[in-house]
Design a protein around this motif. Structure first.
Motif, PDB file in Angstrom:
ATOM      1  N   THR A  31       0.838  -1.200   0.000  1.00 58.95           N
ATOM      2  CA  THR A  31       0.000   0.000   0.000  1.00 58.95           C
ATOM      3  C   THR A  31       0.873   1.249   0.000  1.00 58.95           C
ATOM      4  O   THR A  31       1.827   1.351   0.772  1.00 58.95           O
ATOM      5  N   LEU A  32       0.509   2.189  -0.862  1.00 59.83           N
ATOM      6  CA  LEU A  32       1.255   3.448  -0.973  1.00 59.83           C
ATOM      7  C   LEU A  32       0.274   4.615  -0.898  1.00 59.83           C
ATOM      8  O   LEU A  32      -0.826   4.554  -1.475  1.00 59.83           O
ATOM      9  N   TYR A  33       0.659   5.642  -0.173  1.00 62.73           N
ATOM     10  CA  TYR A  33      -0.192   6.807   0.050  1.00 62.73           C
ATOM     11  C   TYR A  33       0.562   8.083  -0.346  1.00 62.73           C
ATOM     12  O   TYR A  33       1.749   8.203  -0.093  1.00 62.73           O
ATOM     13  N   TRP A  34      -0.171   9.014  -0.917  1.00 61.45           N
ATOM     14  CA  TRP A  34       0.327  10.371  -1.106  1.00 61.45           C
ATOM     15  C   TRP A  34      -0.537  11.308  -0.246  1.00 61.45           C
ATOM     16  O   TRP A  34      -1.774  11.304  -0.341  1.00 61.45           O
ATOM     17  N   GLU A  52      -0.990  -1.898  -7.823  1.00 59.16           N
ATOM     18  CA  GLU A  52      -1.053  -0.903  -8.902  1.00 59.16           C
ATOM     19  C   GLU A  52      -2.341  -0.099  -8.922  1.00 59.16           C
ATOM     20  O   GLU A  52      -2.455   0.897  -9.664  1.00 59.16           O
ATOM     21  N   GLU A  53      -3.329  -0.506  -8.161  1.00 54.43           N
ATOM     22  CA  GLU A  53      -4.673   0.063  -8.268  1.00 54.43           C
ATOM     23  C   GLU A  53      -4.883   1.238  -7.316  1.00 54.43           C
ATOM     24  O   GLU A  53      -4.645   1.127  -6.108  1.00 54.43           O
ATOM     25  N   ALA A  54      -5.361   2.340  -7.875  1.00 49.09           N
ATOM     26  CA  ALA A  54      -5.741   3.484  -7.062  1.00 49.09           C
ATOM     27  C   ALA A  54      -7.115   3.214  -6.465  1.00 49.09           C
ATOM     28  O   ALA A  54      -8.108   3.153  -7.193  1.00 49.09           O
ATOM     29  N   VAL A  55      -7.190   3.028  -5.148  1.00 52.90           N
ATOM     30  CA  VAL A  55      -8.453   2.622  -4.515  1.00 52.90           C
ATOM     31  C   VAL A  55      -9.129   3.758  -3.773  1.00 52.90           C
ATOM     32  O   VAL A  55     -10.269   3.628  -3.349  1.00 52.90           O
ATOM     33  N   ASP A  56      -8.439   4.872  -3.561  1.00 53.63           N
ATOM     34  CA  ASP A  56      -9.045   6.025  -2.897  1.00 53.63           C
ATOM     35  C   ASP A  56      -8.382   7.282  -3.445  1.00 53.63           C
ATOM     36  O   ASP A  56      -7.293   7.637  -3.011  1.00 53.63           O
ATOM     37  N   ASP A  57      -9.016   7.910  -4.405  1.00 54.48           N
ATOM     38  CA  ASP A  57      -8.469   9.151  -4.972  1.00 54.48           C
ATOM     39  C   ASP A  57      -9.497  10.264  -4.909  1.00 54.48           C
ATOM     40  O   ASP A  57      -9.467  11.201  -5.718  1.00 54.48           O
ATOM     41  N   SER A  58     -10.398  10.180  -3.960  1.00 50.73           N
ATOM     42  CA  SER A  58     -11.496  11.137  -3.885  1.00 50.73           C
ATOM     43  C   SER A  58     -11.026  12.556  -3.581  1.00 50.73           C
ATOM     44  O   SER A  58     -11.719  13.520  -3.894  1.00 50.73           O
ATOM     45  N   GLN A  59      -9.855  12.709  -2.944  1.00 44.88           N
ATOM     46  CA  GLN A  59      -9.342  14.034  -2.595  1.00 44.88           C
ATOM     47  C   GLN A  59      -8.319  14.553  -3.601  1.00 44.88           C
ATOM     48  O   GLN A  59      -7.740  15.621  -3.380  1.00 44.88           O
ATOM     49  N   ALA A  67      -1.496  10.688 -10.883  1.00 45.07           N
ATOM     50  CA  ALA A  67      -0.549   9.816 -10.190  1.00 45.07           C
ATOM     51  C   ALA A  67      -0.536   8.468 -10.870  1.00 45.07           C
ATOM     52  O   ALA A  67      -1.499   8.078 -11.539  1.00 45.07           O
ATOM     53  N   GLU A  68       0.572   7.777 -10.716  1.00 51.90           N
ATOM     54  CA  GLU A  68       0.666   6.416 -11.217  1.00 51.90           C
ATOM     55  C   GLU A  68       1.596   5.615 -10.333  1.00 51.90           C
ATOM     56  O   GLU A  68       2.471   6.157  -9.667  1.00 51.90           O
ATOM     57  N   ARG A  69       1.384   4.308 -10.357  1.00 49.46           N
ATOM     58  CA  ARG A  69       2.242   3.401  -9.606  1.00 49.46           C
ATOM     59  C   ARG A  69       2.483   2.182 -10.495  1.00 49.46           C
ATOM     60  O   ARG A  69       1.749   1.202 -10.449  1.00 49.46           O
ATOM     61  N   LEU A  70       3.520   2.292 -11.285  1.00 44.94           N
ATOM     62  CA  LEU A  70       3.825   1.245 -12.235  1.00 44.94           C
ATOM     63  C   LEU A  70       4.381   0.022 -11.513  1.00 44.94           C
ATOM     64  O   LEU A  70       5.214   0.139 -10.609  1.00 44.94           O
ATOM     65  N   ASP A  74       7.318   1.774  -7.359  1.00 39.81           N
ATOM     66  CA  ASP A  74       7.501   3.224  -7.318  1.00 39.81           C
ATOM     67  C   ASP A  74       6.240   3.943  -7.752  1.00 39.81           C
ATOM     68  O   ASP A  74       5.409   3.401  -8.499  1.00 39.81           O
ATOM     69  N   SER A  75       6.152   5.196  -7.315  1.00 41.21           N
ATOM     70  CA  SER A  75       5.003   6.006  -7.702  1.00 41.21           C
ATOM     71  C   SER A  75       5.463   7.417  -8.040  1.00 41.21           C
ATOM     72  O   SER A  75       6.456   7.907  -7.491  1.00 41.21           O
ATOM     73  N   THR A  76       4.746   8.043  -8.976  1.00 44.56           N
ATOM     74  CA  THR A  76       4.977   9.452  -9.267  1.00 44.56           C
ATOM     75  C   THR A  76       3.670  10.213  -9.114  1.00 44.56           C
ATOM     76  O   THR A  76       2.589   9.701  -9.435  1.00 44.56           O
ATOM     77  N   LEU A  77       3.785  11.428  -8.627  1.00 41.79           N
ATOM     78  CA  LEU A  77       2.657  12.350  -8.496  1.00 41.79           C
ATOM     79  C   LEU A  77       2.990  13.574  -9.327  1.00 41.79           C
ATOM     80  O   LEU A  77       4.069  14.141  -9.186  1.00 41.79           O
TER      81      LEU A  77
END
Lengths: 118, 117
Positions: A31-34, A52-59, A67-70, A74-77
């Protein structure tokens, strides 16, 4: 064990320019959070990834933020274009498994990227 | 929605003395976690202590302990024998339980702690 790595530590850009932040979570963390932390406030979640799945991007302001998490590591914003109000510290965190009880869901934070938009 | 309130923007304490930081929260959930995080000038959030809502016993970690009052929705942090290295911003945070599915941390506004030598 290496902690959460973020780069750059500091970034100064002109408004309307694009900017990208990079995060490398702790090895094996699913799990990764920004989070975004405005001056004098606590962090607020922007997006959470389970692998790889964005499960909470409501904010996440989707008109300018992406954003992506290949490969689930790693992830980039990215912000494009940046606005004056985007000046903040952007924190990345990771946890072993957000669905696990106890210390398995503890979030470990990186040092953050301080963004200044002029 | 859950909210976390820290009513003390700044606190100061003499080195070696005890200080208590306050935190209240609002939730309708019965299963949740509470945390205190420390953020030094380096900006890295460091977990100080955690409390599971179902546990009646207050959590302790060396010089750090909490006073968890579930009915009052209060979660204060006590730092004993304060050290210069304890100087930082302290954030209280809430997270819903696993069953509720939401895993984000909800933070308070923070308390800046100064240690006077």
């Amino acid at each position: 064990e290496a902690g959460v790595v973020q780069s750059p530590r500091y970034k100064i850009i002109e408004k309307k320019q694009p900017v990208a932040f990079w995060c490398n979570p702790i090895s094996g963390h699913n799990t990764l959070y920004w989070y975004r932390q405005n001056l004098g406030q606590g962090p607020e979640l922007l997006i959470r990834y389970e692998n790889e799945e964005a499960v909470d991007d409501s904010q996440l302001p989707k008109d300018r933020f992406s954003a992506e998490r290949l490969k689930g590591v790693d992830s980039t914003l990215k912000i494009q274009p940046a606005e004056l109000g985007d000046s903040a510290v952007y924190l990345c965190a990771s946890s072993l498994d957000s669905q696990r009880e106890g210390q398995g869901n503890e979030q470990f934070f990186g040092p953050g990227t301080r963004l200044t938009v002029l | 929605a859950q909210t976390v309130t820290q009513s003390q923007p700044e606190m100061s304490v003499q080195e070696a003395e005890t200080v208590t930081l306050s935190c209240t929260y609002d939730t309708s959930e019965s299963d949740y976690y509470l945390f205190w995080y420390k953020q030094p000038p380096s900006r890295q959030m460091i977990l100080v202590i955690r409390q599971e809502a179902y546990k009646q016993q207050n959590a302790t970690e060396n010089r750090f302990s909490v006073n968890f009052q579930k009915a009052a929705k209060s979660f204060s942090l006590k730092i004993s024998d304060s050290q210069l290295g304890d100087a930082a911003m302290y954030f209280c945070a809430y997270r819903r339980g696993i069953i509720q599915g939401a895993q984000k941390l909800v933070f308070g506004q923070g308390t800046r702690l100064t240690i006077n030598p």
